[in-house]
Enzyme design. Structure first.
Site: not given
Ligand code: NAD
Length: 494
Positions: A177, A252, A286, A384
Site C-alpha cells: 500500500k 520505521e 527521516c 519532527e
C-alpha cells in the site's frame, strides 16, 4: 516521461480498478495541479489482494523455490530496476518534488536492495546442534506468509524496495500500500516483476488513503505481518490495530536527529555535512540532522556560516539540474511545515529563510530555514518538521551535549563531529539513537542494522534482521537415541 491517465491497483497479475470504483486526485507539487487520478482502494480491494497473495503463498511455487532460484528472479528485478533509472528519476522528481539530481541514483539504490537480499538468501546458513547419541536439532526456516507493506511518500520507490526485496527473498507474498501523495513510481513495479518472472499473485498493490486501504490491510485477518514506514502517530495507530491478532510488526518511524558539533571538529566538513543532512531530499528525510548542537566556542562562527550557506542554497524547479531544494511534496504537508516556521519565529532567532522564495510565487517552495538559539523546550526542537528547517542550539559541556541530544521523544539517528577519539566513541554510545555516524552524514552499509529507538521505531531492519522478520525459525528436534519417557499409567498396559 509519459504520465498515466489513471493509476490502478495490481492484483493477481492484473491491473484493476477499485471494486467500488473510487478514485483520488494526484497532484504534482510545483503548481499543485491534478495530473492524474488513482484508484482508491477500500476493504474490498484489500480482500481481493490478500486472497491473491494467500493463494500464491499456499498453492504457488514462490515460497517453495530454492533460495538460489528466488535469487535469480531478484537479480533480474534488480537489472530491470536499474534499466529504469532515467524514467524513475523523472517520475520521482515530478511526483514528489525532489530535485532531479537527487532523484537520480534512486533506481540504483533500489536495485542494490534486490541484489543484496538475493546474495543474502543464497549465503544464508541456519543453526544445527547435535547432542551426541541423543538428538539433532536444526532450524527449518520458512517464509511467514502474506506480508502487508505500507510505505511513505519520501523517496517512495526506494523505500518500497527496502521492504519488497527482503519479503520476496524470504519467500513471502505481499500486498503493498504505497503513500497516497506519490503513487506514480509504484506503478512501475508490476511491469518490472512480470518481466523478471515473478509468479502472478506474489506481488499485489492497492493504492488508497491510509485510513481506509492501509487500515484494512493492517486489520485483515489473513495478513501475517505488517512492515510500516511512516509517522510515529500512524505507527501507534497501526500498533493498536494489529494487536488483536498479534501480527508481526516492523516499524520505521519519525526522527529529530541531532548533529553534535564539538569545537575540535573539522568545521568545514561538519558544515557541509549538516547542511546536506537537513536540506537534501527537501528535508523530507527521516534521518535528517534537523537539530544541530554546537559547542559554544565555535557557535557564533558556525551559525553565521551556516546561515550564509543556507541562504545561498538553490531552491527551484525540481527538474532543473541546478536545483538543490525542490518543492515539498503536497500542499497539506507544505502548510504543516509553514506552520512550524511561524511557531519557530516566536520561539527562536530566525537567521535564514522562513518564507517562500520571492522568485517562486506558486508551488510548495520554502527557502531553507535556519533557527538559532533554539531552546530545548521549543516545539521546533522537539517535533519532527520533515522539511528544510533546522534548529541550532549551543552547548558548553560533553554532558550537556548528550543531555540535549537525548531530550526528545525520538531516537532514530545521530551525528557526532569531533576529532577526539575517546569522545567520539563515548558520546556516540551515550546518545539514544538507533544509528550514529561519526564525522559523516548518513552513509550506510546494507549489512548493518537500520532502525530507531524510543518513538522512532520498533525492531531493526538491515542484513539478516530483515530476513528474520519475514521468516519463522522452526526448531526441529530429531531423536537419535533412546528418549527417557516416564511411563504414565503403565499399570493399565498389563
Ligand atoms: P504517514 O504515517 O502519514 O503515512 C505512511 C503510510 O501509512 C502511507 O502509505 C499512509 O497511507 C499509511 N497510513 C496512514 N494512516 C494509516 C492507518 N491508520 N493505517 C494504515 N496505514 C496508514 O507518513 P508519511 O507522511 O507518508 O511519511 C513521513 C514520515 O515517515 C515521517 O515521520 C518520517 O520520519 C517517516 N519515515 C521514517 C523512515 C524510517 O526509516 N524511520 C523512513 C522514511 C520516512
Amino acid at each position: 516521461m509519459q504520465l498515466p491517465q489513471s493509476i490502478r491497483h495490481h492484483i493477481d497479475g492484473k491491473s484493476v480498478d477499485s471494486v467500488h470504483g473510487g478514485t483520488f486526485d494526484v497532484l504534482e507539487p510545483t503548481k499543485n495541479t491534478v495530473y492524474t487520478t488513482a484508484a482508491a482502494g477500500d476493504a474490498a480491494d484489500i480482500d481481493a489482494a490478500v486472497a491473491a497473495a494467500r493463494r500464491a503463498f499456499r498453492d504457488g511455487p514462490w515460497p517453495r523455490l530454492r533460495n538460489r532460484e528466488r535469487a535469480r528472479v531478484l537479480n533480474r528485478i534488480a537489472d530491470a530496476v536499474e534499466a529504469q533509472d532515467e524514467t524513475l528519476a523523472a517520475m520521482e522528481s515530478f511526483d514528489t518534488g525532489l530535485p532531479i539530481t537527487q532523484a537520480k541514483g534512486q533506481a540504483r539504490r533500489a536495485a542494490e536492495n534486490f541484489r543484496f537480499f538475493a546474495d543474502l538468501v543464497v549465503a544464508q546458513t541456519d543453526e544445527a546442534y547435535r547432542v551426541p547419541g541423543a538428538q539433532l536439532n536444526y532450524v527449518n526456516r520458512k517464509p511467514v506468509g502474506v506480508a502487508g507493506l505500507i510505505t511513505p511518500w519520501n523517496t517512495p520507490f526506494m523505500l518500497e524496495s527496502w521492504k519488497l526485496a527482503p519479503a520476496l527473498a524470504a519467500g513471502c507474498t505481499v500486498v503493498l500500500k504505497p503513500a497516497e501523495f506519490t503513487p506514480l513510481s509504484a506503478s512501475l513495479w508490476a511491469g518490472i516483476f512480470a518481466e523478471a518472472g515473478l509468479p502472478d499473485g506474489v506481488f499485489n498493490l492497492v493504492n488508497g488513503i491510509g485510513e481506509v486501504a492501509g487500515d484494512a490491510l493492517v486489520k485483515h485477518p489473513d495478513v501475517d505481518l505488517i512492515s510500516f514506514t511512516g509517522e510515529t502517530t500512524t505507527g501507534s495507530t497501526i500498533f493498536r490495530n494489529a494487536s488483536d491478532r498479534l501480527k508481526g510488526l516492523s516499524m520505521e518511524l519519525g526522527g529529530k536527529s541531532p548533529a553534535v558539533v564539538f569545537a575540535d571538529a573539522d568545521l568545514d566538513a561538519a558544515l557541509d555535512s549538516t547542511l546536506f543532512g537537513v536540506f537534501s531530499l527537501n528535508g523530507e528525510r527521516c534521518t535528517a540532522s534537523s537539530r544541530v548542537l554546537v559547542e559554544r566556542p565555535v557557535y557564533d562562527e558556525f551559525v553565521a556560516r551556516y546561515a550564509r550557506r543556507a541562504a545561498a542554497v538553490k531552491v527551484g524547479d525540481p527538474a532543473d539540474p541546478a536545483t538543490e531544494v525542490g518543492a515539498l511534496v503536497h500542499p497539506e504537508h507544505y502548510e504543516r511545515v509553514l506552520g512550524y516556521v511561524e511557531i519557530g519565529k516566536t520561539e527562536a532567532k530566525l537567521v535564514a529563510g522562513g518564507e517562500r522564495p520571492a522568485h517562486l510565487p506558486e508551488g510548495n517552495y520554502l527557502a531553507p530555514t535556519v533557527f538559532a538559539d533554539v531552546p530545548r523546550t521549543a516545539r521546533i526542537f522537539q517535533e519532527e518538521i520533515f522539511g528544510p528547517v533546522v534548529a541550532i542550539t549551543p552547548f558548553d559541556t560533553e554532558d550537556e551535549a548528550v543531555e540535549l541530544a537525548n531530550d526528545v521523544r525520538y531516537g532514530l539517528a545521530a551525528y557526532v563531529w569531533t576529532n577526539d577519539l575517546r569522545r567520539a566513541h563515548d558520546v556516540s554510545g551515550r546518545i539514544e539513537a538507533g544509528m550514529v555516524w561519526i564525522n559523516s552524514h548518513n552513509v550506510r552499509d546494507l549489512r548493518s542494522p537500520f532502525g530507531g529507538v524510543k518513538a522512532s521505531g520498533v525492531g531493526h531492519e538491515g542484513g539478516y534482521r530483515s530476513l528474520d522478520f519475514y521468516t519463522q525459525e522452526q526448531a526441529i528436534h530429531v531423536t537419535l537415541g533412546d528418549v527417557h519417557t516416564p511411563r504414565f499409567g503403565k499399570d493399565g498396559d498389563q
